[in-house]
Each structure stands twice: as structure tokens, then as C-alpha cells.
Design a protein around this motif. Structure first.
Motif, PDB file in Angstrom:
ATOM      1  N   GLN A  41      -0.363  -5.691   2.592  1.00  0.00           N
ATOM      2  CA  GLN A  41      -1.292  -4.657   3.029  1.00  0.00           C
ATOM      3  C   GLN A  41      -1.084  -4.385   4.524  1.00  0.00           C
ATOM      4  O   GLN A  41      -0.371  -5.109   5.206  1.00  0.00           O
ATOM      5  CB  GLN A  41      -2.732  -5.091   2.768  1.00  0.00           C
ATOM      6  CG  GLN A  41      -3.112  -5.149   1.305  1.00  0.00           C
ATOM      7  CD  GLN A  41      -3.274  -3.772   0.690  1.00  0.00           C
ATOM      8  OE1 GLN A  41      -4.189  -3.014   1.022  1.00  0.00           O
ATOM      9  NE2 GLN A  41      -2.375  -3.422  -0.227  1.00  0.00           N
ATOM     10  N   THR A  88      -8.048  -4.813   8.017  1.00  0.00           N
ATOM     11  CA  THR A  88      -7.002  -5.449   7.224  1.00  0.00           C
ATOM     12  C   THR A  88      -6.967  -4.896   5.807  1.00  0.00           C
ATOM     13  O   THR A  88      -6.137  -5.290   5.003  1.00  0.00           O
ATOM     14  CB  THR A  88      -7.190  -6.973   7.162  1.00  0.00           C
ATOM     15  OG1 THR A  88      -8.491  -7.265   6.621  1.00  0.00           O
ATOM     16  CG2 THR A  88      -7.072  -7.577   8.553  1.00  0.00           C
ATOM     17  N   ARG A  89      -7.875  -3.975   5.514  1.00  0.00           N
ATOM     18  CA  ARG A  89      -7.869  -3.247   4.251  1.00  0.00           C
ATOM     19  C   ARG A  89      -8.702  -1.984   4.443  1.00  0.00           C
ATOM     20  O   ARG A  89      -9.572  -1.921   5.320  1.00  0.00           O
ATOM     21  CB  ARG A  89      -8.409  -4.080   3.094  1.00  0.00           C
ATOM     22  CG  ARG A  89      -9.845  -4.566   3.253  1.00  0.00           C
ATOM     23  CD  ARG A  89     -10.284  -5.387   2.049  1.00  0.00           C
ATOM     24  NE  ARG A  89      -9.466  -6.570   1.866  1.00  0.00           N
ATOM     25  CZ  ARG A  89      -9.178  -7.077   0.667  1.00  0.00           C
ATOM     26  NH1 ARG A  89      -9.628  -6.495  -0.431  1.00  0.00           N
ATOM     27  NH2 ARG A  89      -8.441  -8.170   0.566  1.00  0.00           N
ATOM     28  N   TYR A  90      -8.430  -0.979   3.618  1.00  0.00           N
ATOM     29  CA  TYR A  90      -9.175   0.276   3.717  1.00  0.00           C
ATOM     30  C   TYR A  90     -10.628   0.037   3.328  1.00  0.00           C
ATOM     31  O   TYR A  90     -10.939  -0.836   2.536  1.00  0.00           O
ATOM     32  CB  TYR A  90      -8.527   1.313   2.799  1.00  0.00           C
ATOM     33  CG  TYR A  90      -9.189   2.680   2.820  1.00  0.00           C
ATOM     34  CD1 TYR A  90      -9.420   3.339   4.014  1.00  0.00           C
ATOM     35  CD2 TYR A  90      -9.566   3.308   1.639  1.00  0.00           C
ATOM     36  CE1 TYR A  90     -10.011   4.594   4.044  1.00  0.00           C
ATOM     37  CE2 TYR A  90     -10.153   4.564   1.649  1.00  0.00           C
ATOM     38  CZ  TYR A  90     -10.379   5.207   2.855  1.00  0.00           C
ATOM     39  OH  TYR A  90     -10.970   6.437   2.875  1.00  0.00           O
ATOM     40  N   ASN A 106       0.859  -1.180   0.000  1.00  0.00           N
ATOM     41  CA  ASN A 106       0.000   0.000   0.000  1.00  0.00           C
ATOM     42  C   ASN A 106       0.900   1.236   0.000  1.00  0.00           C
ATOM     43  O   ASN A 106       1.319   1.704   1.061  1.00  0.00           O
ATOM     44  CB  ASN A 106      -0.911   0.012   1.237  1.00  0.00           C
ATOM     45  CG  ASN A 106      -2.011   1.042   1.111  1.00  0.00           C
ATOM     46  OD1 ASN A 106      -1.771   2.168   0.655  1.00  0.00           O
ATOM     47  ND2 ASN A 106      -3.218   0.688   1.503  1.00  0.00           N
ATOM     48  N   THR A 128      -4.484  -9.942   2.860  1.00  0.00           N
ATOM     49  CA  THR A 128      -3.467  -9.902   1.817  1.00  0.00           C
ATOM     50  C   THR A 128      -2.094  -9.485   2.329  1.00  0.00           C
ATOM     51  O   THR A 128      -1.927  -8.362   2.819  1.00  0.00           O
ATOM     52  CB  THR A 128      -3.915  -8.920   0.707  1.00  0.00           C
ATOM     53  OG1 THR A 128      -5.202  -9.311   0.230  1.00  0.00           O
ATOM     54  CG2 THR A 128      -2.924  -8.904  -0.440  1.00  0.00           C
TER      55      THR A 128
END
Length: 390
Positions: free
Chosen positions: A351, A318-320, A98, A348
């Protein structure tokens, strides 16, 4: 707002509406405001995909309307060394980085902050949807979520430290996006209706795989399902990410009879990368066990307070743009582990896993590996599938 009257504040003017309204609000509060436009990419800034030149024109027009000075500063060399080089290393290793997280830590709140201090600034400000609060009880600055839940950007800022937060203002973090747009139109800003930027500057709106092809060599290999059957060919593991559904080229291959988590007409998703064999593993169905993780390991941890949180029951992203998920936190060397009561989808490697205690962003780390609901050998004769990019 943690600002004091009559401070010299340097604002990062990007050409977008959020930073423009940031500069306006600070000027309204009586600060001496100076704008800086950061140029972070120049390899192909004359192409149709890179909007740097257009953005600077918009930023300059905003500065003119607000009656403030603006300086054009080139951080492209810093960006290439500190952000883009790491971006390529991660993709070549089969992970999905990221770059926005690294850009904030290394460019916007380091190179830009240092430059602003040389200009005599007491504070810097950006158009991020986040907030800073000083906690008198601990004597520390806290990073808080922006008040607009649909625009909160604390996830991308989780690597900021006490020194950086102590010199930073996020005025629009106190507002909703609709209010920011209303203010921009009310004061006749030229970019009041400009669309929000998407993606990262050096990629823009171009096809992502096309961009990576310029820097990463293709290494084609087999696309296989969970039983080891070959369904097609991939162009190189670096060009795919876990959970990816589009661009696999196997949409017409469906298996009759339900498989785990899928069925006769269920779509295919990237589930694992076997780096040793150069095989891309795909599964059918959004809820396939290979796509659901109840535990992850993160490395390279960074904590806003300077040390890991004491609490074990926290929440994480764990992700935006995902909702906070309850988790159990435990330190592990220079990183940590998270265990989730409710499995998380397509966790992932590369990330960021970001920790929250309510509205307070505590920090986070880079996901190294994830344990799925189906971590077991592939069917007899196929050997064991390696963990995705661990």
C-alpha cells in the motif's frame, strides 16, 4: 481555478456524475471542452462484473446533453502492461498493491494526457476530488486535498509530477459531493443519481478471491495463531491482506481466557504472512500488538515537488480514508521511514504511505515493511515469525 478563458480542455468522461459535472463546469467557464472515454480493461468486458459498456453509454449520453464531442479510446494494452502486470507481481510476492495509484500515474495522467496533447489540448481535466494550486513563491504546482474531506482523493494522486499537475484541472475538487449531485440534477444530467463506482474496473463487484484465482496459483498452507497453534488452512498467502477479518474460515475457534489484545470472543485478524513457511498468522482482537505499527519503511518514493520534503514533522496516511496521523519523516535511500507517536493499525506492505503538510499532498512511497509493537520471537520452539511481506 487555474484555468484561463477559451482553453481547449479534454475531459476524461467515465460515465459517472463527477466527470460529467466537471465537463459542465468547464464549459460554463467558456472553455472548448472535448470528452474522452477511457477503456482500460477488455478481458471480460461482456461479463456481469465489468461495466465498461454501460459506462460508455452513460458518458455518451452526458456528452449529448452538454453538447460536446466524445471519443472512445482504448488504453487496455497500456493498462495491462503498466498496471495489471505490476498488480499481479505484487500479489504473488505476498503484498497488497493499490492499482488505482499506479493507474493514475501511468494511464490517466500519462497515456491519456499524451493522447489529449496530440488532440491539441492545453489542459486535461478529471472528476477527482483534489485541487491544484500554483505557488508563485516557489514557482511550483501544489497538489491539495479536495474541499470535501469525505471525498478527498489526493491519496491516489500523490505520484503526479509538476508537468502533469501543470496541465491538469480538478473542478469538482472545489465542491462538496452534495453540491456536485445538486448541479447534476439541476442541469438534468442522465446520470445525476448514478451510484459511485467502487473498486477497480477489472474486478468490479465480483468476489476478489475468485478473480485472483484466474491469474495466481493457489498454494494452501496453515493458519496459525501467535503461539504457533494451527487453527485452519488458507488458500494461498496472496489471497489475504493484513487486517482482514472476513473469509478466514476460523470464526468458530475461540480460546477461553484473554490473550494479548483480545479475549474469549474477540474476532480473528490477519496479522502477518510467513512467506518462507507459507503460514498465515492471525491474532485475536482489533488492538493486538501485532496489528499496531509505530514505524514503517517505504520504497520507490515519488515527490510532487520533484524532491523530498525538508520538514521532518509531517502527517501521513497509510491507507485511504484514514485520518492524517502525525509522524516523523526521514529519508532513506530511494525511500523513507516514518515514525508515529500513535501506532497505526494494520500497516500493509504494497500500500502507499502518503505525506501531507496541512492541506498540501507532498508525495509518498510504497510501504515495504512495518515494525509492530510486538516484534519479538514467537513462543519458545516456534522460531521467529518473518516480517509481513518485507
Amino acid at each position: 481555478m487555474n484555468a484561463h478563458p477559451k482553453q481547449r480542455v479534454v475531459v476524461g468522461l467515465s460515465g459517472g456524475v463527477d466527470s460529467a459535472v466537471t465537463a459542465h463546469l468547464l464549459k460554463q467557464q467558456g472553455h472548448e471542452v472535448v470528452g474522452i472515454f477511457m477503456k482500460n480493461w477488455e478481458d471480460d468486458d461482456d461479463s456481469e462484473y465489468c461495466s465498461s459498456n454501460v459506462d460508455f453509454v452513460d458518458a455518451a449520453a452526458v456528452a449529448d446533453v452538454l453538447g460536446i464531442e466524445i471519443e472512445h479510446v482504448n488504453f487496455a494494452a497500456d493498462y495491462k502492461d503498466r498496471v495489471f502486470a505490476e498488480f499481479l507481481r505484487e500479489y504473488q510476492a505476498g503484498r497488497t498493491p493499490n492499482p488505482d495509484v499506479l493507474c493514475n500515474a501511468e494511464i490517466k495522467f500519462k497515456a491519456f494526457l499524451d493522447h489529449a496533447m496530440r488532440l491539441g489540448a492545453e489542459k486535461i481535466a478529471t472528476g477527482h476530488y483534489a485541487r491544484v494550486r500554483f505557488d508563485a513563491a516557489t514557482g511550483q504546482h501544489q497538489l491539495l486535498k479536495g474541499l470535501d474531506p469525505s471525498k478527498d482523493q489526493s491519496y491516489f494522486l500523490h505520484r503526479l509530477n509538476q508537468a502533469q499537475l501543470g496541465r491538469t484541472l480538478f473542478p469538482v475538487g472545489e465542491l462538496r459531493k452534495t453540491e456536485v449531485r445538486r448541479i447534476a440534477e439541476e442541469i438534468c444530467l442522465p446520470n445525476a443519481k448514478k451510484k459511485d463506482s467502487t473498486g477497480i474496473c477489472f474486478i468490479g463487484e465480483r468476489p476478489f478471491r475468485e478473480f485472483l484465482n484466474r491469474y495466481i496459483r493457489k498454494e494452501p498452507g496453515a493458519i496459525q495463531d501467535e503461539r504457533g497453534r494451527t487453527l485452519g488452512r488458507h488458500e494461498g498467502l496472496s489471497f489475504y491482506t493484513l487486517g482482514q477479518r472476513q473469509g478466514l474460515g476460523i470464526g468458530g475457534i475461540k480460546e477461553k481466557g484473554a490473550q494479548r489484545g483480545g479475549g474469549a470472543h474477540a474476532p480473528w485478524f490477519v496479522a502477518r504472512k510467513d512467506l518462507e513457511k507459507n503460514v498465515l498468522r492471525v491474532v485475536q482482537g482489533h488492538e493486538h500488538p501485532w496489528l499496531l505499527s509505530h514505524r514503517l519503511v517505504a520504497e520507490d518514493a515519488s515527490w510532487v515537488a520533484g524532491s523530498a520534503p525538508a520538514a521532518t514533522a509531517l502527517a501521513a496516511k497509510t491507507r485511504y480514508r484514514q485520518t492524517d496521523a502525525a509522524c516523523r519523516f526521514a529519508r532513506a535511500g530511494e525511500g523513507f521511514t516514518l515514525c508515529f507517536p500513535q501506532p497505526q493499525w494494520a500497516v500493509t506492505p504494497g500500500q502507499s504511505a502518503v505525506l501531507y503538510d496541512g492541506e498540501v499532498c507532498l508525495g509518498g512511497g510504497v510501504i515495504a515493511s512495518a515494525q509492530t509493537l510486538a516484534d519479538a520471537p514467537v513462543r519458545a520452539g516456534q522460531g521467529r515469525v518473518s516480517e509481513p511481506s518485507a
